[in-house]
Write a protein that holds these residues in place. Structure first.
Motif, PDB file in Angstrom:
ATOM      1  N   LYS A 231       0.815  -1.209   0.000  1.00  0.00           N
ATOM      2  CA  LYS A 231       0.000   0.000   0.000  1.00  0.00           C
ATOM      3  C   LYS A 231       0.850   1.260   0.000  1.00  0.00           C
ATOM      4  O   LYS A 231       0.534   2.239  -0.668  1.00  0.00           O
ATOM      5  CB  LYS A 231      -0.926  -0.011   1.225  1.00  0.00           C
ATOM      6  CG  LYS A 231      -2.004  -1.084   1.107  1.00  0.00           C
ATOM      7  CD  LYS A 231      -2.997  -1.007   2.241  1.00  0.00           C
ATOM      8  CE  LYS A 231      -3.982  -2.163   2.157  1.00  0.00           C
ATOM      9  NZ  LYS A 231      -3.296  -3.505   2.214  1.00  0.00           N
ATOM     10  N   GLU A 232       1.930   1.214   0.761  1.00  0.00           N
ATOM     11  CA  GLU A 232       2.742   2.429   0.885  1.00  0.00           C
ATOM     12  C   GLU A 232       3.666   2.590  -0.324  1.00  0.00           C
ATOM     13  O   GLU A 232       4.153   1.610  -0.887  1.00  0.00           O
ATOM     14  CB  GLU A 232       3.596   2.350   2.167  1.00  0.00           C
ATOM     15  CG  GLU A 232       2.799   2.171   3.448  1.00  0.00           C
ATOM     16  CD  GLU A 232       1.979   3.404   3.794  1.00  0.00           C
ATOM     17  OE1 GLU A 232       2.431   4.523   3.485  1.00  0.00           O
ATOM     18  OE2 GLU A 232       0.873   3.236   4.361  1.00  0.00           O
ATOM     19  N   ASP A 233       3.926   3.844  -0.670  1.00  0.00           N
ATOM     20  CA  ASP A 233       4.798   4.132  -1.813  1.00  0.00           C
ATOM     21  C   ASP A 233       6.208   3.583  -1.617  1.00  0.00           C
ATOM     22  O   ASP A 233       6.814   3.042  -2.527  1.00  0.00           O
ATOM     23  CB  ASP A 233       4.888   5.649  -2.044  1.00  0.00           C
ATOM     24  CG  ASP A 233       3.606   6.183  -2.646  1.00  0.00           C
ATOM     25  OD1 ASP A 233       2.823   5.354  -3.150  1.00  0.00           O
ATOM     26  OD2 ASP A 233       3.389   7.404  -2.591  1.00  0.00           O
ATOM     27  N   LYS A 240       9.761  -2.944  -6.256  1.00  0.00           N
ATOM     28  CA  LYS A 240       9.949  -2.788  -7.687  1.00  0.00           C
ATOM     29  C   LYS A 240      11.406  -3.083  -8.029  1.00  0.00           C
ATOM     30  O   LYS A 240      11.728  -3.688  -9.040  1.00  0.00           O
ATOM     31  CB  LYS A 240       9.577  -1.361  -8.100  1.00  0.00           C
ATOM     32  CG  LYS A 240       9.190  -1.265  -9.571  1.00  0.00           C
ATOM     33  CD  LYS A 240       8.887   0.158  -9.967  1.00  0.00           C
ATOM     34  CE  LYS A 240       7.493   0.593  -9.548  1.00  0.00           C
ATOM     35  NZ  LYS A 240       7.287   2.048  -9.802  1.00  0.00           N
ATOM     36  N   ARG A 241      12.288  -2.649  -7.144  1.00  0.00           N
ATOM     37  CA  ARG A 241      13.718  -2.874  -7.385  1.00  0.00           C
ATOM     38  C   ARG A 241      14.078  -4.326  -7.151  1.00  0.00           C
ATOM     39  O   ARG A 241      14.951  -4.874  -7.791  1.00  0.00           O
ATOM     40  CB  ARG A 241      14.549  -1.989  -6.455  1.00  0.00           C
ATOM     41  CG  ARG A 241      14.524  -0.571  -6.933  1.00  0.00           C
ATOM     42  CD  ARG A 241      15.661   0.227  -6.358  1.00  0.00           C
ATOM     43  NE  ARG A 241      15.312   1.643  -6.414  1.00  0.00           N
ATOM     44  CZ  ARG A 241      15.410   2.452  -5.392  1.00  0.00           C
ATOM     45  NH1 ARG A 241      15.855   2.013  -4.250  1.00  0.00           N
ATOM     46  NH2 ARG A 241      15.095   3.707  -5.521  1.00  0.00           N
ATOM     47  N   ILE A 242      13.460  -4.930  -6.164  1.00  0.00           N
ATOM     48  CA  ILE A 242      13.783  -6.318  -5.846  1.00  0.00           C
ATOM     49  C   ILE A 242      12.560  -7.169  -6.120  1.00  0.00           C
ATOM     50  O   ILE A 242      11.779  -7.468  -5.242  1.00  0.00           O
ATOM     51  CB  ILE A 242      14.227  -6.469  -4.384  1.00  0.00           C
ATOM     52  CG1 ILE A 242      15.376  -5.514  -4.105  1.00  0.00           C
ATOM     53  CG2 ILE A 242      14.637  -7.882  -4.090  1.00  0.00           C
ATOM     54  CD1 ILE A 242      15.689  -5.353  -2.647  1.00  0.00           C
ATOM     55  N   ASN A 243      12.411  -7.535  -7.370  1.00  0.00           N
ATOM     56  CA  ASN A 243      11.267  -8.345  -7.735  1.00  0.00           C
ATOM     57  C   ASN A 243      11.515  -9.791  -7.314  1.00  0.00           C
ATOM     58  O   ASN A 243      12.444 -10.437  -7.787  1.00  0.00           O
ATOM     59  CB  ASN A 243      11.078  -8.254  -9.260  1.00  0.00           C
ATOM     60  CG  ASN A 243       9.869  -9.015  -9.708  1.00  0.00           C
ATOM     61  OD1 ASN A 243       9.427  -9.936  -9.027  1.00  0.00           O
ATOM     62  ND2 ASN A 243       9.322  -8.642 -10.845  1.00  0.00           N
TER      63      ASN A 243
END
Lengths: 257, 236
Positions: A231-233, A240-243
């Protein structure tokens, strides 16, 4: 049940922990994720007072210790209810594998030697190192040393095992064997709090994920929620960086152990 | 001048009779010094209030003055002190009844303690902090972790330096002759002047010291092998 309330810690001007609250129920496997410097390890070390928090309160079941003015006896009691697995293993170098595990049983829990030995062997069996009982830590690989570290923590039958980045010092090939041991004991219902950078492992093994940044808990919840619908940005940005599905941090577990 | 080689052997046998005394005033201070050294190192490492400055002054003074002076000061000063105490408390006891060797043992124990405390302190500092944390994490208290985890490893790490001190004190014990203790060096002096064969007597004494030193080296090497098995991949 382990409850940590309003844990605060500063090193000089640097606020490392800014009021952390966390409740861990019996049998929970909690993983703490977050970027370097977010205070994960410090927080973990505040639980067993290897680091003394400036403020807050640590309680295990009915036993509560105030962080501001803890007395030595309370810290000792708290430490006897918990154990820790370290990033650098920290085995006792002058003792053999079996002696490392027996040490706490004999010296702290005052078990008779024979009983302690039997229990140590059982635990050693569990981590798949029974044949190394009489080896010294210097004769073992990093992964084996860490499994002994886990056995040492497990043998004491603590309320909670604290894992401080248990695979960060291992070379990639050895990470799998350690993670499978941790997963195996997680399945036995032992309460654990794990600080880790292994995302897919965290997702699979834990039932509660805590994401920390800047000394605060940004978001916490069920792993699927945190990983798939943060939920948090800040959490979104981090994942996103560590998929987890395409991450170099994912390792294959050795199913044989 | 001709060396009387057979006399070296005669002197050797004669001087060797002083060996028990030399061993006493070597190993006695080493054991006493080890206890003092451990205590002082533990105090200084834990920065115990009030005692630490005293320990600092002790180490500084005893390393800063020669052992021969320690013997003299204790030998001359201690009886005064004891007699004062005895008369104050009415013990009916006189320092003259104390054998001189006791003063030598006390003095050299203090000397050895000062040197050994620094060796032990460096050994204690060389043990990884992580192992102490691990000891705490499994619920040990400070004393248990010191005794069970830190000291055994610190001792093994200190052993080569302690061996040095051992050898050093074997040779330092020769100055006990100054307060008329007939140890190896004293015996050599007596044999030499009685027979007017100085070189031969001193050669004999030197041989005895050398052999003892090699014996000490051998013993510590064995001990070190045993104590540091864990560091060498466990091969005995």
């Amino acid at each position: 049940m382990i409850a940590l309330t309003n844990i605060k810690k500063t090193f000089g001007d640097n606020t490392v922990l800014d009021g952390i609250d966390l409740v861990v129920k019996k049998g929970d496997v909690v993983t703490i994720l977050g970027p370097s410097g977010s205070g994960k390890t410090t927080f973990l070390r505040c639980i067993n007072f290897l680091e003394k928090a400036d403020e807050g309160e640590v309680s295990i079941d009915q036993f509560t210790v105030q962080c501001q003015k803890p007395n030595r006896k309370d810290i000792l009691t708290l430490r006897q209810k918990t154990t820790m697995v370290f990033q650098q293993y920290n085995l006792f170098k002058h003792k053999t594998v079996i002696e490392n595990i027996m040490e706490g049983l004999v010296i702290v829990q005052k078990l008779p030697k024979e009983e302690a030995k039997q229990r140590s062997l059982d635990v050693l069996e569990k981590v798949g190192l029974a044949e190394k009982a009489n080896a010294y830590p210097s004769q073992l690989s990093g992964g084996q040393q860490q499994r002994v570290g886990i056995a040492r923590a497990l043998a004491l039958n603590p309320e909670v095992i604290l894992f401080d980045e248990p695979t960060s010092a291992l070379d990639p090939e050895l990470v799998g064997e350690v993670l499978s041991v941790i997963r195996k004991i997680a399945e036995e219902g032992i309460t654990m709090i794990i600080v880790t950078h292994e995302m897919s492992f965290a997702r699979e093994v834990s039932n509660h994920v805590v994401f920390m940044d800047g000394g605060k808990i940004v978001e916490q919840g069920h792993p699927e929620d945190i990983f798939l619908n943060p939920k948090e940005d800040r959490t979104k940005q981090f994942f996103k960086r560590i998929n987890p599905t395409h991450s170099p941090y994912s390792y294959i577990y050795e199913k044989t152990i | 001048m001709i060396i009387d080689v057979p006399f070296i052997w005669t002197a050797f046998v004669e001087i060797l009779k002083a060996l028990p005394l030399t061993l006493l005033i070597t190993t006695g201070p080493l054991l006493g010094g080890l206890l003092i050294g451990i205590a002082v190192a533990a105090v200084r490492i834990n920065s115990v209030k009030i005692i630490t400055p005293i320990a600092n002054v002790y180490v500084s003074f005893f390393r800063g003055t020669p052992a021969i002076l320690h013997i003299m000061v204790i030998y001359l000063g201690f009886p005064l002190f004891i007699n004062k105490l005895a008369s104050y408390y009415g013990w009916g006891f006189n320092a003259n009844s104390i054998p001189i060797v006791v003063f030598v043992l006390i003095a050299l124990s203090f000397t050895a303690g000062a040197y050994m405390s620094e060796i032990i302190r460096s050994g204690l500092l060389a043990v990884e902090k992580g192992q102490i944390e691990a000891a705490y994490a499994i619920g040990m208290n400070r004393f248990q972790s010191m005794k069970r985890i830190v000291f055994p490893q610190a001792f093994a790490l200190s052993l080569p330096n302690l061996c040095n001190i051992f050898i050093g004190f074997l040779h330092t014990s020769s100055i006990a002759f100054i307060v008329s203790q007939k140890e190896l060096n004293g015996a050599a002096n007596i044999v030499a002047s009685n027979n007017l064969k100085f070189l031969e007597a001193y050669i004999a004494a030197a041989l005895i010291y050398w052999m003892l030193t090699m014996l000490i080296e051998g013993i510590t090497a064995l001990l070190e092998r045993k104590l540091t098995v864990y560091n060498r991949g466990g091969v005995v």
